[in-house]
Design a protein around this motif. Sequence first.
Motif, mmCIF file in Angstrom:
data_model
loop_
_atom_site.group_PDB
_atom_site.id
_atom_site.type_symbol
_atom_site.label_atom_id
_atom_site.label_comp_id
_atom_site.label_asym_id
_atom_site.label_seq_id
_atom_site.Cartn_x
_atom_site.Cartn_y
_atom_site.Cartn_z
ATOM 1 N N GLY A 59 1.031 -1.557 -0.387
ATOM 2 C CA GLY A 59 -0.031 0.232 0.239
ATOM 3 C C GLY A 59 0.981 1.088 -0.067
ATOM 4 O O GLY A 59 2.010 1.268 0.407
ATOM 5 N N PRO A 60 -0.040 2.760 -0.045
ATOM 6 C CA PRO A 60 0.842 3.939 -0.083
ATOM 7 C C PRO A 60 1.881 4.283 1.229
ATOM 8 O O PRO A 60 1.488 3.240 2.213
ATOM 9 N N PRO A 61 2.736 4.852 1.174
ATOM 10 C CA PRO A 61 3.073 5.323 2.079
ATOM 11 C C PRO A 61 2.511 5.979 3.307
ATOM 12 O O PRO A 61 1.658 6.428 2.753
ATOM 13 N N GLY A 62 2.191 5.749 4.554
ATOM 14 C CA GLY A 62 1.356 6.167 5.283
ATOM 15 C C GLY A 62 -0.088 5.066 5.636
ATOM 16 O O GLY A 62 -0.464 5.515 6.152
ATOM 17 N N SER A 63 -0.108 3.939 4.673
ATOM 18 C CA SER A 63 -1.606 3.167 4.575
ATOM 19 C C SER A 63 -1.634 2.940 5.852
ATOM 20 O O SER A 63 -2.334 2.494 6.107
ATOM 21 N N PHE A 115 10.210 -4.530 5.826
ATOM 22 C CA PHE A 115 11.445 -4.614 4.717
ATOM 23 C C PHE A 115 12.490 -3.528 4.207
ATOM 24 O O PHE A 115 13.041 -3.284 3.752
ATOM 25 N N ASP A 116 11.552 -2.320 5.140
ATOM 26 C CA ASP A 116 12.300 -1.025 4.792
ATOM 27 C C ASP A 116 13.741 -0.756 6.256
ATOM 28 O O ASP A 116 14.681 -0.251 6.023
ATOM 29 N N ASP A 117 12.969 -1.748 7.091
ATOM 30 C CA ASP A 117 14.111 -1.590 8.247
ATOM 31 C C ASP A 117 15.198 -2.756 6.989
ATOM 32 O O ASP A 117 16.804 -2.648 7.510
ATOM 33 N N GLU A 143 17.448 5.469 6.237
ATOM 34 C CA GLU A 143 16.815 5.027 6.241
ATOM 35 C C GLU A 143 15.708 5.134 4.430
ATOM 36 O O GLU A 143 16.872 5.461 3.972
ATOM 37 N N ALA A 144 15.236 3.939 4.089
ATOM 38 C CA ALA A 144 14.592 3.728 3.979
ATOM 39 C C ALA A 144 14.687 5.146 2.476
ATOM 40 O O ALA A 144 14.581 5.183 1.429
ATOM 41 N N GLY A 145 13.961 5.896 2.489
ATOM 42 C CA GLY A 145 13.631 7.207 2.399
ATOM 43 C C GLY A 145 14.546 8.111 2.172
ATOM 44 O O GLY A 145 14.656 8.260 1.180
ATOM 45 N N LEU A 192 17.861 -2.437 -5.876
ATOM 46 C CA LEU A 192 18.116 -3.301 -4.845
ATOM 47 C C LEU A 192 16.809 -2.824 -3.635
ATOM 48 O O LEU A 192 17.944 -4.626 -3.336
ATOM 49 N N GLU A 193 16.076 -3.206 -3.970
ATOM 50 C CA GLU A 193 14.541 -3.544 -3.334
ATOM 51 C C GLU A 193 14.744 -4.995 -4.149
ATOM 52 O O GLU A 193 13.858 -5.941 -2.666
ATOM 53 N N HIS A 194 14.173 -4.939 -4.726
ATOM 54 C CA HIS A 194 14.103 -6.709 -5.701
ATOM 55 C C HIS A 194 15.643 -7.188 -5.488
ATOM 56 O O HIS A 194 14.982 -8.377 -4.910
ATOM 57 N N LEU A 247 5.318 -4.214 3.240
ATOM 58 C CA LEU A 247 6.659 -4.289 2.242
ATOM 59 C C LEU A 247 6.902 -2.881 2.812
ATOM 60 O O LEU A 247 5.738 -1.748 2.657
ATOM 61 N N GLY A 248 7.854 -1.950 1.468
ATOM 62 C CA GLY A 248 8.141 -0.680 1.166
ATOM 63 C C GLY A 248 6.470 -0.225 0.631
ATOM 64 O O GLY A 248 6.294 -0.366 -0.438
ATOM 65 N N GLY A 249 6.398 1.329 0.604
ATOM 66 C CA GLY A 249 5.238 1.762 -0.028
ATOM 67 C C GLY A 249 5.410 1.173 -1.713
ATOM 68 O O GLY A 249 4.518 1.490 -2.766
ATOM 69 N N GLY A 250 6.817 1.619 -1.841
ATOM 70 C CA GLY A 250 7.280 1.481 -3.811
ATOM 71 C C GLY A 250 6.854 0.153 -4.227
ATOM 72 O O GLY A 250 7.993 -0.231 -5.101
ATOM 73 N N PRO A 254 8.784 13.628 7.144
ATOM 74 C CA PRO A 254 10.251 13.209 7.187
ATOM 75 C C PRO A 254 10.785 11.900 7.194
ATOM 76 O O PRO A 254 11.798 11.903 6.780
ATOM 77 N N LEU A 255 9.494 10.606 7.207
ATOM 78 C CA LEU A 255 10.040 9.472 6.746
ATOM 79 C C LEU A 255 10.460 9.649 5.168
ATOM 80 O O LEU A 255 10.723 8.558 4.307
ATOM 81 N N HIS A 256 9.468 10.648 4.624
ATOM 82 C CA HIS A 256 9.502 10.267 3.112
ATOM 83 C C HIS A 256 10.137 11.714 2.558
ATOM 84 O O HIS A 256 9.633 12.332 1.129
ATOM 85 N N PRO A 257 11.429 12.159 2.292
ATOM 86 C CA PRO A 257 11.642 13.596 1.924
ATOM 87 C C PRO A 257 11.838 13.474 -0.137
ATOM 88 O O PRO A 257 11.735 14.382 -0.174
HETATM 89 O O1 LIG Z 1 6.570 4.719 -1.011
HETATM 90 C C1 LIG Z 1 7.636 4.513 -1.490
HETATM 91 O O2 LIG Z 1 8.102 5.447 -2.900
HETATM 92 C C2 LIG Z 1 8.744 4.571 -0.562
HETATM 93 C C3 LIG Z 1 8.000 3.967 0.721
HETATM 94 C C4 LIG Z 1 8.956 4.393 2.130
HETATM 95 O O3 LIG Z 1 8.458 3.013 3.093
HETATM 96 P P1 LIG Z 1 6.699 3.098 3.561
HETATM 97 O O4 LIG Z 1 5.606 2.380 3.289
HETATM 98 O O5 LIG Z 1 6.617 1.719 4.417
HETATM 99 O O6 LIG Z 1 6.874 4.478 4.883
HETATM 100 C C5 LIG Z 1 10.157 3.680 1.955
HETATM 101 O O7 LIG Z 1 10.502 2.192 1.422
HETATM 102 C C6 LIG Z 1 10.563 4.665 0.713
HETATM 103 O O8 LIG Z 1 10.287 5.646 1.569
HETATM 104 C C7 LIG Z 1 10.118 4.246 -0.748
#
Ligand SMILES: O=C(O)C1=C[C@@H](OP(=O)(O)O)[C@@H](O)[C@H](O)C1
Length: 196
Positions: A36-40, A60-62, A71-73, A87-89, A105-108, A142-145
């Motif tokens: 889901g999207p970031p923040g879901s 997975f961000d950890d 941090e993933a962001g 790198l995620e794959h 998972l991370g949002g993306g 802050p988490l998603h610059p």
């Molecule tokens: O949506 C995205 O592209 C991202 C979401 C983040 O994870 P969360 O969805 O857990 O915040 C993190 O992987 C990174 O900042 C990219």
Amino acid sequence: MSANSAASDPAHDPAGGTASDPVNGPVSGPVLVLVGPPGSGKSTVGRLAADHLGVSFRDFDDDMQAEHGKEAGELVVDFGRERFQELEHELLVRVLPEHHGVLALGGGTPTAPGVPELLKPFHVVFLDVDLDHLLRREGLLPLHPWLMPNPRAQLRQLLSDRRPVYAAVADATVPTSGREPADILNDVLASLEPST
Ligand SMILES: O=C(O)C1=C[C@@H](OP(=O)(O)O)[C@@H](O)[C@H](O)C1
Ligand SMILES: Nc1ncnc2c1ncn2[C@@H]1O[C@H](COP(=O)(O)OP(=O)(O)O)[C@@H](O)[C@H]1O
Ligand SMILES: [Mg+2]
């Protein structure tokens, strides 16, 4: 014990472990994957689901942070989206078979080339949220610059681009706008029950 150290211990995953793939047969991996999207609420609801199921939780961000030192962001900003997704794959290929609990998972991550195929054998739940509720959730910027300089426009585009991808990889979609995590959890758990 940290989520990651628990995750590496199969004794913490009594209920998890094996999914079935039509081509490859039984496949070892998570009992539940949240997208889901970031923040879901993937991390929030994922922890609750793991507690409820008595399995370990892994974010997975950890994993990305532990592997690459930021941090993933920040990694998205430093490496650029394309390299970040490679790198995620690469890391997901290693994490899936070794984690038998709940994986957020991370949002993306589901939009990274090759990832939808990797997710096929597993039970995937899409946590959906609308733009207005998303913008009200704490800690988003802050988490998603990479959402700067116009988070609202970026998130609107992101939701419209990604919703079809999340829906395509998911076995179930759970709406989260205006709902409490405990309520969302009930729907996520219900999606795990075999339909009659
Ligand atoms: O949506 C995205 O592209 C991202 C979401 C983040 O994870 P969360 O969805 O857990 O915040 C993190 O992987 C990174 O900042 C990219
Ligand atoms: N259902 C919800 N309602 C309101 N706030 C929520 C909800 N789920 C999560 N949050 C909050 O939104 C923020 C992002 O949640 P998080 O679980 O980290 O999302 P994700 O992992 O999908 O990026 C956190 O501050 C969290 O407390
Ligand atoms: Mg998260």
